[in-house]
Structures are given as C-alpha cells and as structure tokens.
Design a protein around this motif. Sequence first.
Motif, PDB file in Angstrom:
ATOM      1  N   SER A   1      -5.364   5.074  -3.592  1.00  0.00           N
ATOM      2  CA  SER A   1      -4.917   4.024  -2.759  1.00  0.00           C
ATOM      3  C   SER A   1      -5.390   4.360  -1.386  1.00  0.00           C
ATOM      4  O   SER A   1      -5.831   3.586  -0.580  1.00  0.00           O
ATOM      5  CB  SER A   1      -3.422   3.858  -2.867  1.00  0.00           C
ATOM      6  OG  SER A   1      -3.004   3.057  -1.934  1.00  0.00           O
TER       7      SER A   1
ATOM      8  N   GLN B   1      -9.167   4.259  -0.853  1.00  0.00           N
ATOM      9  CA  GLN B   1      -9.540   2.678  -0.836  1.00  0.00           C
ATOM     10  C   GLN B   1      -9.244   1.954   0.386  1.00  0.00           C
ATOM     11  O   GLN B   1     -10.146   1.277   1.258  1.00  0.00           O
ATOM     12  CB  GLN B   1      -8.895   1.957  -2.268  1.00  0.00           C
ATOM     13  CG  GLN B   1      -9.309   0.518  -2.113  1.00  0.00           C
ATOM     14  CD  GLN B   1      -8.621  -0.228  -3.490  1.00  0.00           C
ATOM     15  OE1 GLN B   1      -7.818   0.372  -3.908  1.00  0.00           O
ATOM     16  NE2 GLN B   1      -8.832  -1.300  -3.679  1.00  0.00           N
ATOM     17  N   ASN B   2      -7.931   2.366   0.797  1.00  0.00           N
ATOM     18  CA  ASN B   2      -7.607   1.477   2.056  1.00  0.00           C
ATOM     19  C   ASN B   2      -8.167   2.123   3.338  1.00  0.00           C
ATOM     20  O   ASN B   2      -8.432   1.201   4.342  1.00  0.00           O
ATOM     21  CB  ASN B   2      -6.140   1.503   2.316  1.00  0.00           C
ATOM     22  CG  ASN B   2      -5.417   0.582   1.269  1.00  0.00           C
ATOM     23  OD1 ASN B   2      -5.450  -0.769   1.580  1.00  0.00           O
ATOM     24  ND2 ASN B   2      -4.927   1.089   0.188  1.00  0.00           N
TER      25      ASN B   2
ATOM     26  N   VAL C   1       0.624  -1.153   0.002  1.00  0.00           N
ATOM     27  CA  VAL C   1       0.023  -0.159   0.045  1.00  0.00           C
ATOM     28  C   VAL C   1       0.969   1.083  -0.052  1.00  0.00           C
ATOM     29  O   VAL C   1       0.534   2.062  -0.813  1.00  0.00           O
ATOM     30  CB  VAL C   1      -0.915   0.065   1.016  1.00  0.00           C
ATOM     31  CG1 VAL C   1      -1.679   1.327   1.183  1.00  0.00           C
ATOM     32  CG2 VAL C   1      -1.738  -1.344   1.035  1.00  0.00           C
TER      33      VAL C   1
END
Length: 149
Positions: free
Chosen positions: A21, A24-25, A3
């Motif tokens: 990213s 989303q995480n 990540v």
Amino acid sequence: VQVALVAFAGGMTAGILTGWSMLQNGLLLGALAGAAAKSGQALAFWSLIVPHGSLELPAIVLAGGSGLMLARAILFPGDLPRAASLRRAAGEAVRIVLGALPLFLLAGLVEGFFTPSATDPVLKLGVGTALAAAFVAYVLLTGRGEPEA
C-alpha cells in the motif's frame, strides 16, 4: 483515510499489504508529479497536494508504521506466543493511529475548503508549508517533560 486503514490493517499480513500500500501510493504520487512537471503544470499540481498533504501524508506514514509494528510482533514475537506479542504491540499501534486522526480531520478540512479554492497557488504552497512546519514543531517540542517515575 482508506490508504491509512489498509496500511495499518495490512500489518496483520506480516506487513506485506502495508508495504504494498505504501509503495503503490508513493509510486502513484511520484508518477503524477512527474507527469505534471513534464506538462509544465508542477505549480498547479503541488498547490493541490501540499496544503492538505502536509498533514495527510505524515498521518498515512504513522498508520503504515503502526501496521509494521503489528507485523514485527507477528514475525518476531521473541519469547512470547504470537498472540501475546500481537496484543502487546497492538495497544501502542492503535494509540498511534488514533493520534493521527486529528491530522486526518484537519487535512480533510483543508482539502475540502481551501485546496479547491481559487486562492493563488503560491499562497496554497505557503499554507501547506506552514502546516508542515507546525506539525514538525509539535512533534519535536511537545511531550519532552520529565519522564514519569
């Protein structure tokens, strides 16, 4: 670590991949936390996240911020050509990411050996809180000497 690498390297996409990213995480962690809370498993869930996450999540944020430094250099180069602006920003951004590596190493050790142990969940939360406090103290209290001439 994956990540963080995507968040950092995503800066080369003008920050689009970095933002995606990180979003989303964050959404995934929030959705899992919500599901755990709804099922009455919040303590178990957080006892699996907090011990290593207290170091891993700040390291990911540092990598994402470094990626955004690259994006800023590409999008807003100022008076410099974009390549020169990117070179200037890359040095500091890479140093920040390299500085985050010990956080990943320590988080990995905690995740590999302590998080899966049969230790009381409240103790796991306490260890994670202590690690977070140590990290905050390090950030706030070190490197505050006289500026170099």
